[in-house]
Design a protein around this motif. Structure first.
Motif, PDB file in Angstrom:
ATOM      1  N   VAL A  34      17.445   3.338  -2.599  1.00 37.81           N
ATOM      2  CA  VAL A  34      18.429   3.020  -1.569  1.00 37.81           C
ATOM      3  C   VAL A  34      17.840   3.446  -0.233  1.00 37.81           C
ATOM      4  CG1 VAL A  34      20.746   3.493  -0.686  1.00 37.81           C
ATOM      5  CG2 VAL A  34      20.365   3.248  -3.149  1.00 37.81           C
ATOM      6  N   SER A  35      17.785   2.510   0.701  1.00 38.25           N
ATOM      7  CA  SER A  35      17.231   2.768   2.033  1.00 38.25           C
ATOM      8  C   SER A  35      18.336   2.737   3.064  1.00 38.25           C
ATOM      9  CB  SER A  35      16.202   1.689   2.410  1.00 38.25           C
ATOM     10  OG  SER A  35      15.146   1.677   1.505  1.00 38.25           O
ATOM     11  N   ASN A  36      18.349   3.741   3.923  1.00 36.84           N
ATOM     12  CA  ASN A  36      19.240   3.749   5.081  1.00 36.84           C
ATOM     13  C   ASN A  36      18.395   3.373   6.283  1.00 36.84           C
ATOM     14  OD1 ASN A  36      21.714   4.652   3.922  1.00 36.84           O
ATOM     15  ND2 ASN A  36      20.797   6.662   3.698  1.00 36.84           N
ATOM     16  N   GLY A  37      18.903   2.534   7.135  1.00 39.13           N
ATOM     17  CA  GLY A  37      18.162   2.179   8.338  1.00 39.13           C
ATOM     18  C   GLY A  37      18.041   0.688   8.552  1.00 39.13           C
ATOM     19  N   LEU A  46       9.048  -2.554   1.158  1.00 35.39           N
ATOM     20  CA  LEU A  46       8.427  -3.573   0.309  1.00 35.39           C
ATOM     21  C   LEU A  46       6.976  -3.851   0.699  1.00 35.39           C
ATOM     22  CD1 LEU A  46      11.427  -6.063   0.054  1.00 35.39           C
ATOM     23  CD2 LEU A  46      10.536  -4.608  -1.771  1.00 35.39           C
ATOM     24  N   ALA A  47       6.688  -3.879   1.990  1.00 33.52           N
ATOM     25  CA  ALA A  47       5.331  -4.182   2.458  1.00 33.52           C
ATOM     26  C   ALA A  47       4.388  -3.001   2.227  1.00 33.52           C
ATOM     27  CB  ALA A  47       5.352  -4.552   3.940  1.00 33.52           C
ATOM     28  N   ASN A  52       6.645   6.297   7.787  1.00 24.81           N
ATOM     29  CA  ASN A  52       8.026   6.796   7.708  1.00 24.81           C
ATOM     30  C   ASN A  52       8.813   6.258   6.516  1.00 24.81           C
ATOM     31  OD1 ASN A  52       8.037   4.254   8.779  1.00 24.81           O
ATOM     32  ND2 ASN A  52       9.690   4.623  10.240  1.00 24.81           N
ATOM     33  N   VAL A  53       8.181   5.448   5.670  1.00 21.88           N
ATOM     34  CA  VAL A  53       8.873   4.858   4.526  1.00 21.88           C
ATOM     35  C   VAL A  53       7.931   4.884   3.322  1.00 21.88           C
ATOM     36  CG1 VAL A  53       9.959   2.751   3.639  1.00 21.88           C
ATOM     37  CG2 VAL A  53      10.152   3.295   6.041  1.00 21.88           C
TER      38      VAL A  53
END
Length: 125
Positions: A34-37, A46-47, A52-53
């Protein structure tokens, strides 16, 4: 809640909203993270390759490449749009180029000239 134009983004095939009314919370269809932002953060997930991810460990290489190409294309389009001159600025430039100083004799002691902005205001000399 999401509009039809947003659905053209390929990320909708690989992630979905956790809550229909919250456009900042997505869940990856591959790993369940689950990603917030927002949608951009999901694209980065995904990439892969963003500090930061965390990259999706289960994302297939063809999906990763599709998202990277889409992001690159969008970035190029945005840069091209920023390079276009503003139409309001263009109108002012054209107006300034054609402005001439006009002198009008009134009582032979006062001369009025039009302002360089092309407005109808007059200045006395």
């Amino acid at each position: 809640m999401t509009s039809e134009s947003n659905r053209k983004d390929p990320v909708w095939q690989y992630a979905h909203l956790v809550e229909e009314n919250n456009l900042n919370k997505f869940e990856c269809n591959f790993c369940g993270k689950v990603s917030n932002g927002g949608v951009y953060r999901v694209k980065q997930h995904l990439a892969g390759g963003y500090r930061n991810v965390t990259a999706c460990p289960k994302c297939p290489s063809h999906v990763r490449e599709e998202i990277r190409e889409f992001m690159s294309k969008k970035k190029t389009q945005k840069e091209e749009m920023n390079m276009l001159p503003d139409f309001d600025d263009m109108d002012m430039e054209d107006e300034d180029e054609g402005d001439d100083v006009v002198e009008i004799n009134v009582n032979q002691h006062r001369k009025l000239t039009s302002s360089s902005q092309g407005s109808s205001k007059f200045k006395s000399k």
